[in-house]
Design a protein around this motif. Sequence first.
Motif, PDB file in Angstrom:
ATOM      1  N   UNK A 177      -7.995 -17.026  14.931  1.00 50.70           N
ATOM      2  CA  UNK A 177      -8.483 -16.161  16.005  1.00 50.70           C
ATOM      3  C   UNK A 177      -7.936 -14.737  15.969  1.00 50.70           C
ATOM      4  N   UNK A 178      -7.305 -14.349  14.866  1.00 49.44           N
ATOM      5  CA  UNK A 178      -6.780 -12.993  14.782  1.00 49.44           C
ATOM      6  C   UNK A 178      -6.547 -12.608  13.325  1.00 49.44           C
ATOM      7  N   UNK A 179      -6.448 -11.309  13.089  1.00 41.58           N
ATOM      8  CA  UNK A 179      -6.157 -10.806  11.751  1.00 41.58           C
ATOM      9  C   UNK A 179      -5.702  -9.358  11.861  1.00 41.58           C
ATOM     10  N   UNK A 180      -4.958  -8.913  10.848  1.00 51.62           N
ATOM     11  CA  UNK A 180      -4.403  -7.562  10.815  1.00 51.62           C
ATOM     12  C   UNK A 180      -4.835  -6.893   9.521  1.00 51.62           C
ATOM     13  N   UNK A 181      -5.261  -5.623   9.630  1.00 50.12           N
ATOM     14  CA  UNK A 181      -5.710  -4.873   8.451  1.00 50.12           C
ATOM     15  C   UNK A 181      -5.040  -3.501   8.421  1.00 50.12           C
ATOM     16  N   UNK A 182      -4.675  -3.046   7.193  1.00 49.34           N
ATOM     17  CA  UNK A 182      -4.136  -1.706   7.025  1.00 49.34           C
ATOM     18  C   UNK A 182      -4.752  -1.040   5.805  1.00 49.34           C
ATOM     19  N   UNK A 183      -5.011   0.256   5.939  1.00 48.48           N
ATOM     20  CA  UNK A 183      -5.363   1.086   4.792  1.00 48.48           C
ATOM     21  C   UNK A 183      -4.208   2.058   4.556  1.00 48.48           C
ATOM     22  N   UNK A 184      -3.869   2.258   3.277  1.00 50.61           N
ATOM     23  CA  UNK A 184      -2.791   3.186   2.944  1.00 50.61           C
ATOM     24  C   UNK A 184      -3.188   4.032   1.744  1.00 50.61           C
ATOM     25  N   UNK A 185      -2.642   5.251   1.688  1.00 45.11           N
ATOM     26  CA  UNK A 185      -2.863   6.159   0.567  1.00 45.11           C
ATOM     27  C   UNK A 185      -1.540   6.383  -0.168  1.00 45.11           C
ATOM     28  N   UNK A 186      -1.636   6.601  -1.487  1.00 47.16           N
ATOM     29  CA  UNK A 186      -0.473   6.978  -2.289  1.00 47.16           C
ATOM     30  C   UNK A 186      -0.847   8.149  -3.181  1.00 47.16           C
ATOM     31  N   UNK A 187      -0.031   9.199  -3.154  1.00 44.12           N
ATOM     32  CA  UNK A 187      -0.266  10.349  -4.024  1.00 44.12           C
ATOM     33  C   UNK A 187       0.756  10.455  -5.144  1.00 44.12           C
ATOM     34  N   UNK A 188       1.584   9.394  -5.305  1.00 45.46           N
ATOM     35  CA  UNK A 188       2.591   9.404  -6.378  1.00 45.46           C
ATOM     36  C   UNK A 188       2.446   8.193  -7.293  1.00 45.46           C
ATOM     37  N   UNK A 189       1.203   7.753  -7.491  1.00 46.76           N
ATOM     38  CA  UNK A 189       0.960   6.655  -8.421  1.00 46.76           C
ATOM     39  C   UNK A 189       1.337   5.290  -7.917  1.00 46.76           C
ATOM     40  N   UNK A 190       1.441   5.126  -6.601  1.00 51.61           N
ATOM     41  CA  UNK A 190       1.757   3.829  -6.028  1.00 51.61           C
ATOM     42  C   UNK A 190       3.232   3.603  -5.771  1.00 51.61           C
ATOM     43  N   UNK A 191       4.076   4.621  -5.973  1.00 50.40           N
ATOM     44  CA  UNK A 191       5.509   4.464  -5.709  1.00 50.40           C
ATOM     45  C   UNK A 191       5.768   4.366  -4.207  1.00 50.40           C
ATOM     46  N   UNK A 192       5.075   5.194  -3.448  1.00 46.21           N
ATOM     47  CA  UNK A 192       5.196   5.151  -1.990  1.00 46.21           C
ATOM     48  C   UNK A 192       3.803   5.160  -1.383  1.00 46.21           C
ATOM     49  N   UNK A 193       3.691   4.591  -0.173  1.00 47.76           N
ATOM     50  CA  UNK A 193       2.407   4.474   0.497  1.00 47.76           C
ATOM     51  C   UNK A 193       2.521   4.988   1.925  1.00 47.76           C
ATOM     52  N   UNK A 194       1.480   5.671   2.388  1.00 46.50           N
ATOM     53  CA  UNK A 194       1.380   6.102   3.773  1.00 46.50           C
ATOM     54  C   UNK A 194       0.209   5.371   4.430  1.00 46.50           C
ATOM     55  N   UNK A 195       0.505   4.550   5.416  1.00 48.07           N
ATOM     56  CA  UNK A 195      -0.532   3.832   6.149  1.00 48.07           C
ATOM     57  C   UNK A 195      -1.239   4.815   7.083  1.00 48.07           C
ATOM     58  N   UNK A 196      -2.583   4.808   7.073  1.00 49.91           N
ATOM     59  CA  UNK A 196      -3.315   5.757   7.911  1.00 49.91           C
ATOM     60  C   UNK A 196      -4.409   5.106   8.753  1.00 49.91           C
ATOM     61  N   UNK A 197      -4.575   3.798   8.624  1.00 49.88           N
ATOM     62  CA  UNK A 197      -5.619   3.087   9.382  1.00 49.88           C
ATOM     63  C   UNK A 197      -5.119   1.676   9.650  1.00 49.88           C
ATOM     64  N   UNK A 198      -4.989   1.289  10.914  1.00 48.90           N
ATOM     65  CA  UNK A 198      -4.486  -0.037  11.288  1.00 48.90           C
ATOM     66  C   UNK A 198      -5.471  -0.677  12.251  1.00 48.90           C
ATOM     67  N   UNK A 199      -5.922  -1.861  11.901  1.00 51.35           N
ATOM     68  CA  UNK A 199      -6.873  -2.583  12.748  1.00 51.35           C
ATOM     69  C   UNK A 199      -6.313  -3.960  13.096  1.00 51.35           C
ATOM     70  N   UNK A 200      -6.277  -4.263  14.385  1.00 49.68           N
ATOM     71  CA  UNK A 200      -5.953  -5.609  14.845  1.00 49.68           C
ATOM     72  C   UNK A 200      -7.179  -6.174  15.536  1.00 49.68           C
TER      73      UNK A 200
END
Length: 206
Positions: A177-200
Amino acid sequence: MKRQRTVSNRRLSVGALVLVAALALAVKTHAQQAGQVEPKSAPGSVTEQHGGQHDFDFEIGAWKIHLRRMLHPLSGSSQWIEYDGTSVTRKLWNGRANIEEFETDGPAGHVEGLTLRLYNPESRQWSLYWANGRTGELSLPATTGEFKNGIGEFYDQEAFNGRQIFVRYQWSQITPNSAHFEQAFSEDGGKTWEVNWITDQTRAKE
């Protein structure tokens, strides 16, 4: 699910996408009415071993959505806005595909979109395509990946503000009855990620 996708030169119309999906559903319905049954997987087949074609079965149905979206990703800004709305996901091809209609409203306006998900039994991976209702176009390339240990991760590479970045979708905390979703971007080849979209999401009562 659905996100603020980056600009791509390769696009298809949502109308064509919906038409293809509708035709597929019509063919399936006709076969069921005629008494035809989809062939079962042979013992030892890819589908039987992995069962990946049912990874998104949890999404089928109607949901209430709460969305948090970063206004200016990869800019150093921490300004977020929130939306509330609904989504409905319909199964196609016995679970090997589905279509989700997504709609929310918030201070920044109306967000309406559509996601097509397709399962490839040979690669055992899913390809996710997002279309924004504002433009009526399907964004490419697909975001591709799979589920492992209850978490789905999907990746692609896109142009964003004149640069190539990596994009990651992640599904987690999945219950009936529930789920969590995130979108993230990385500008350093996947070393670090910035989450910019969160859906519950929580399942809507019938």
